[in-house]
Scaffold this motif. Structure first.
Motif, mmCIF file in Angstrom:
data_model
loop_
_atom_site.group_PDB
_atom_site.id
_atom_site.type_symbol
_atom_site.label_atom_id
_atom_site.label_comp_id
_atom_site.label_asym_id
_atom_site.label_seq_id
_atom_site.Cartn_x
_atom_site.Cartn_y
_atom_site.Cartn_z
ATOM 1 N N ARG A 9 0.832 -1.209 0.000
ATOM 2 C CA ARG A 9 0.000 0.000 0.000
ATOM 3 C C ARG A 9 0.863 1.254 0.000
ATOM 4 O O ARG A 9 0.585 2.209 -0.725
ATOM 5 C CB ARG A 9 -0.942 -0.011 1.203
ATOM 6 N N ALA A 10 1.948 1.253 0.766
ATOM 7 C CA ALA A 10 2.828 2.418 0.827
ATOM 8 C C ALA A 10 3.480 2.696 -0.524
ATOM 9 O O ALA A 10 3.581 3.849 -0.952
ATOM 10 C CB ALA A 10 3.895 2.227 1.902
ATOM 11 N N VAL A 11 3.921 1.656 -1.214
ATOM 12 C CA VAL A 11 4.549 1.839 -2.522
ATOM 13 C C VAL A 11 3.529 2.378 -3.519
ATOM 14 O O VAL A 11 3.809 3.316 -4.281
ATOM 15 C CB VAL A 11 5.183 0.517 -3.021
ATOM 16 N N ILE A 12 2.323 1.822 -3.521
ATOM 17 C CA ILE A 12 1.273 2.281 -4.441
ATOM 18 C C ILE A 12 0.893 3.729 -4.137
ATOM 19 O O ILE A 12 0.767 4.559 -5.047
ATOM 20 C CB ILE A 12 0.049 1.347 -4.367
ATOM 21 N N GLN A 13 0.733 4.064 -2.869
ATOM 22 C CA GLN A 13 0.357 5.432 -2.498
ATOM 23 C C GLN A 13 1.483 6.421 -2.790
ATOM 24 O O GLN A 13 1.211 7.575 -3.139
ATOM 25 C CB GLN A 13 -0.060 5.493 -1.034
ATOM 26 N N THR A 14 2.723 5.994 -2.666
ATOM 27 C CA THR A 14 3.844 6.872 -2.996
ATOM 28 C C THR A 14 3.833 7.210 -4.480
ATOM 29 O O THR A 14 4.042 8.358 -4.871
ATOM 30 C CB THR A 14 5.186 6.234 -2.592
ATOM 31 N N ARG A 15 3.560 6.223 -5.319
ATOM 32 C CA ARG A 15 3.464 6.500 -6.761
ATOM 33 C C ARG A 15 2.341 7.498 -7.037
ATOM 34 O O ARG A 15 2.519 8.432 -7.819
ATOM 35 C CB ARG A 15 3.239 5.229 -7.563
ATOM 36 N N GLU A 16 1.198 7.309 -6.409
ATOM 37 C CA GLU A 16 0.082 8.237 -6.601
ATOM 38 C C GLU A 16 0.468 9.656 -6.181
ATOM 39 O O GLU A 16 0.125 10.626 -6.860
ATOM 40 C CB GLU A 16 -1.150 7.760 -5.835
ATOM 41 N N PHE A 17 1.201 9.776 -5.077
ATOM 42 C CA PHE A 17 1.661 11.080 -4.608
ATOM 43 C C PHE A 17 2.621 11.712 -5.612
ATOM 44 O O PHE A 17 2.508 12.901 -5.938
ATOM 45 C CB PHE A 17 2.326 10.935 -3.233
ATOM 46 N N LEU A 18 3.567 10.933 -6.112
ATOM 47 C CA LEU A 18 4.509 11.448 -7.105
ATOM 48 C C LEU A 18 3.779 11.900 -8.373
ATOM 49 O O LEU A 18 4.120 12.931 -8.967
ATOM 50 C CB LEU A 18 5.568 10.395 -7.440
ATOM 51 N N GLU A 19 2.767 11.155 -8.780
ATOM 52 C CA GLU A 19 1.988 11.536 -9.960
ATOM 53 C C GLU A 19 1.259 12.858 -9.727
ATOM 54 O O GLU A 19 1.158 13.689 -10.635
ATOM 55 C CB GLU A 19 1.013 10.433 -10.340
ATOM 56 N N GLN A 20 0.753 13.064 -8.515
ATOM 57 C CA GLN A 20 0.101 14.342 -8.182
ATOM 58 C C GLN A 20 1.103 15.487 -8.243
ATOM 59 O O GLN A 20 0.801 16.559 -8.772
ATOM 60 C CB GLN A 20 -0.531 14.284 -6.794
ATOM 61 N N LEU A 21 2.296 15.268 -7.705
ATOM 62 C CA LEU A 21 3.336 16.299 -7.755
ATOM 63 C C LEU A 21 3.707 16.643 -9.200
ATOM 64 O O LEU A 21 3.915 17.807 -9.538
ATOM 65 C CB LEU A 21 4.593 15.846 -7.017
ATOM 66 N N GLU A 22 3.788 15.621 -10.034
ATOM 67 C CA GLU A 22 4.169 15.832 -11.426
ATOM 68 C C GLU A 22 3.142 16.702 -12.159
ATOM 69 O O GLU A 22 3.496 17.521 -13.003
ATOM 70 C CB GLU A 22 4.316 14.482 -12.128
ATOM 71 N N ARG A 23 1.865 16.552 -11.811
ATOM 72 C CA ARG A 23 0.792 17.326 -12.455
ATOM 73 C C ARG A 23 0.591 18.705 -11.840
ATOM 74 O O ARG A 23 -0.093 19.546 -12.409
ATOM 75 C CB ARG A 23 -0.526 16.551 -12.372
ATOM 76 N N ASP A 24 1.153 18.941 -10.661
ATOM 77 C CA ASP A 24 0.920 20.175 -9.920
ATOM 78 C C ASP A 24 1.685 21.346 -10.541
ATOM 79 O O ASP A 24 2.901 21.453 -10.408
ATOM 80 C CB ASP A 24 1.334 19.992 -8.459
ATOM 81 N N SER A 25 0.975 22.236 -11.181
ATOM 82 C CA SER A 25 1.617 23.377 -11.847
ATOM 83 C C SER A 25 2.181 24.392 -10.849
ATOM 84 O O SER A 25 2.936 25.281 -11.240
ATOM 85 C CB SER A 25 0.632 24.062 -12.795
ATOM 86 N N ASN A 26 1.847 24.263 -9.582
ATOM 87 C CA ASN A 26 2.410 25.149 -8.556
ATOM 88 C C ASN A 26 3.834 24.752 -8.159
ATOM 89 O O ASN A 26 4.537 25.524 -7.517
ATOM 90 C CB ASN A 26 1.524 25.176 -7.306
ATOM 91 N N GLN A 27 4.231 23.529 -8.525
ATOM 92 C CA GLN A 27 5.599 23.073 -8.232
ATOM 93 C C GLN A 27 6.560 23.695 -9.242
ATOM 94 O O GLN A 27 6.210 23.896 -10.402
ATOM 95 C CB GLN A 27 5.695 21.549 -8.324
ATOM 96 N N ASN A 28 7.773 23.979 -8.796
ATOM 97 C CA ASN A 28 8.741 24.547 -9.741
ATOM 98 C C ASN A 28 9.181 23.473 -10.736
ATOM 99 O O ASN A 28 9.013 22.275 -10.509
ATOM 100 C CB ASN A 28 9.933 25.193 -9.020
ATOM 101 N N GLU A 29 9.744 23.924 -11.845
ATOM 102 C CA GLU A 29 10.113 23.014 -12.942
ATOM 103 C C GLU A 29 11.158 21.994 -12.507
ATOM 104 O O GLU A 29 11.107 20.832 -12.932
ATOM 105 C CB GLU A 29 10.605 23.812 -14.144
#
Length: 75
Positions: A9-29
């Motif tokens: 579950r932790a590995v799957i949720q970590t991937r989901e979190f990373l995917e959210q970060l990748e889509r977040d336009s508020n994050q720097n390049e």
């Protein structure tokens, strides 16, 4: 002690979190670029669950506990 399904579950949720970060336009390049590089080599949900099933099958035959388990629960 962490159980196999908790690690899964932790590995799957970590991937989901990373995917959210990748889509977040508020994050720097630079952050988004690093996340993209990490995701390139990070296992998908399907890959993690498949590995769990393989390990459960092998564990039953050879008597070891799997690192991952295909039996996950969502919070």
């Amino acid at each position: 002690m962490t159980l196999p399904y908790e690690r899964t579950r932790a590995v799957i949720q970590t991937r989901e979190f990373l995917e959210q970060l990748e889509r977040d336009s508020n994050q720097n390049e630079a952050t988004r670029s690093m996340v993209t590089q990490l995701l390139r080599h990070y296992p998908s949900r399907g890959e993690v669950l498949l590995q769990g099933r393989v390990q459960e099958w092998l564990g039953g035959r050879f008597g070891f506990e799997p690192f991952f388990s295909s039996k996950t629960t969502r919070d």
